[in-house]
Design a protein around this motif. Structure first.
Motif, PDB file in Angstrom:
ATOM      1  N   TYR A 102     -95.128 -48.748  -0.770  1.00 40.98           N
ATOM      2  CA  TYR A 102     -94.783 -50.169  -0.914  1.00 40.98           C
ATOM      3  C   TYR A 102     -93.269 -50.388  -0.958  1.00 40.98           C
ATOM      4  O   TYR A 102     -92.811 -51.355  -1.537  1.00 40.98           O
ATOM      5  CB  TYR A 102     -95.418 -50.748  -2.183  1.00 40.98           C
ATOM      6  CG  TYR A 102     -96.909 -51.000  -2.064  1.00 40.98           C
ATOM      7  CD1 TYR A 102     -97.446 -51.604  -0.931  1.00 40.98           C
ATOM      8  CD2 TYR A 102     -97.775 -50.662  -3.091  1.00 40.98           C
ATOM      9  CE1 TYR A 102     -98.803 -51.843  -0.821  1.00 40.98           C
ATOM     10  CE2 TYR A 102     -99.140 -50.897  -3.001  1.00 40.98           C
ATOM     11  CZ  TYR A 102     -99.647 -51.496  -1.855  1.00 40.98           C
ATOM     12  OH  TYR A 102    -100.990 -51.743  -1.753  1.00 40.98           O
TER      13      TYR A 102
ATOM     14  N   ASP B  60    -104.088 -47.774  -1.892  1.00 46.20           N
ATOM     15  CA  ASP B  60    -103.093 -48.834  -1.684  1.00 46.20           C
ATOM     16  C   ASP B  60    -103.125 -49.248  -0.219  1.00 46.20           C
ATOM     17  O   ASP B  60    -103.741 -48.570   0.602  1.00 46.20           O
ATOM     18  CB  ASP B  60    -101.688 -48.342  -2.082  1.00 46.20           C
ATOM     19  CG  ASP B  60    -101.179 -47.227  -1.186  1.00 46.20           C
ATOM     20  OD1 ASP B  60    -101.244 -46.058  -1.603  1.00 46.20           O
ATOM     21  OD2 ASP B  60    -100.756 -47.508  -0.041  1.00 46.20           O
TER      22      ASP B  60
ATOM     23  N   GLY C  10    -100.230 -49.760   1.526  1.00 51.26           N
ATOM     24  CA  GLY C  10     -98.828 -49.598   1.937  1.00 51.26           C
ATOM     25  C   GLY C  10     -98.701 -48.724   3.175  1.00 51.26           C
ATOM     26  O   GLY C  10     -99.667 -48.475   3.893  1.00 51.26           O
TER      27      GLY C  10
END
Lengths: 111, 154
Positions: free
Chosen positions: B73, B97, B99
């Motif tokens: 991220y 995630d 990301g």
């Protein structure tokens, strides 16, 4: 930031009052200590006995403080709690610092 | 997707009367990770660990979560989902995630930096590999998923 410095004999003692030195606090930690170390004491002993947790960012911040002091002054550590000690040992960074069981013994043992 | 697996697993466990699951979600920034880690440590899978295993789990999780913040991220926002489960002396973690993917689609080698060179970084994946007994990485669509097992000693 609860980090205080006080001179004892030839040493500057930095007492870290934080429970943790982690990614969220590493930069503030480093900046606070930079403000505390313009003195002329030969030795700087960092008391980590209240710090229960340290991650790789916190470890990096302590190494950065060591480099700020070098070459004229040396950073010694005292009072590592079990998890903090484990991070130093696993990364072998315990080999580059003089580590005392506590500040009193650090002062009595000119490192 | 973890959301589906997590819910199914949590329900399966709770139907069986177990208390060894927890799902913790947090925004992908370092202050939220600190709070998320605190919630994870209070969750049922981690609450019962001995102090040594608990400390190892805390370091392992902090490194994994902060790597997601700093790399996956980097410069953008997103959510991190952490599923914790205890089974037979093993702490099983699933972390997801949305990301950036791992460079080259692979886990970092995690080589230990030379202590004598006074490194200020590069310890994260070394610590993860030192503390985990199994690590698997998947990229499915826009989702990164890490499956990590930590053997408990106590």
């Amino acid at each position: 930031m609860s980090i205080e410095a006080q001179t004892e004999g030839d040493a500057l003692i930095i007492r870290v009052g934080h429970d943790r030195i982690d990614a969220a606090g590493a930069i503030g930690f480093k900046e606070r200590i930079r403000d505390l170390i313009p003195g002329t004491e030969r030795r700087v002993i960092m008391d980590l006995s209240r710090v229960n947790f340290l991650d790789s960012s916190g470890l990096g911040a302590i190494v950065a403080v060591m480099k700020l002091l070098a070459p004229a002054r040396k950073l010694e550590l005292a009072g590592l709690t079990p998890t903090v000690e484990k991070v130093f040992r696993l990364t072998r960074m315990d080999s580059v610092f003089t580590i005392h069981p506590d500040v009193a013994r650090g002062l009595g043992n000119v490192g | 997707m973890l959301a589906e697996i997590g819910v199914v697993s949590v329900m399966g466990c709770s139907a069986a009367g177990g208390s060894g699951f927890a799902l913790v979600t947090m925004p992908g920034d370092s202050v939220s990770v600190r709070a998320g880690l605190e919630r994870a440590l209070k969750s049922s899978p981690l609450r019962g660990l001995g102090p040594d295993d608990r400390g190892r789990a805390e370091v392992l999780l902090a490194e994994v979560l902060n790597n997601i913040v700093e790399h996956a991220y980097e410069g953008c926002e997103g959510e991190i989902r952490l599923l914790l489960r205890m089974e037979a002396g093993r702490l099983c973690l699933v972390i997801e995630d949305e990301g950036l993917a791992m460079p080259g689609g692979q886990l970092p080698s995690g080589q230990l930096p030379e202590a004598e060179c006074l490194p200020e970084g590069g310890f994260g994946w070394f610590l993860i590999r030192a503390l985990a007994s199994e690590i698997t990485y998947f990229r499915r669509g826009r989702t990164n998923r890490l499956d990590i097992v930590m053997a408990c000693e106590q």
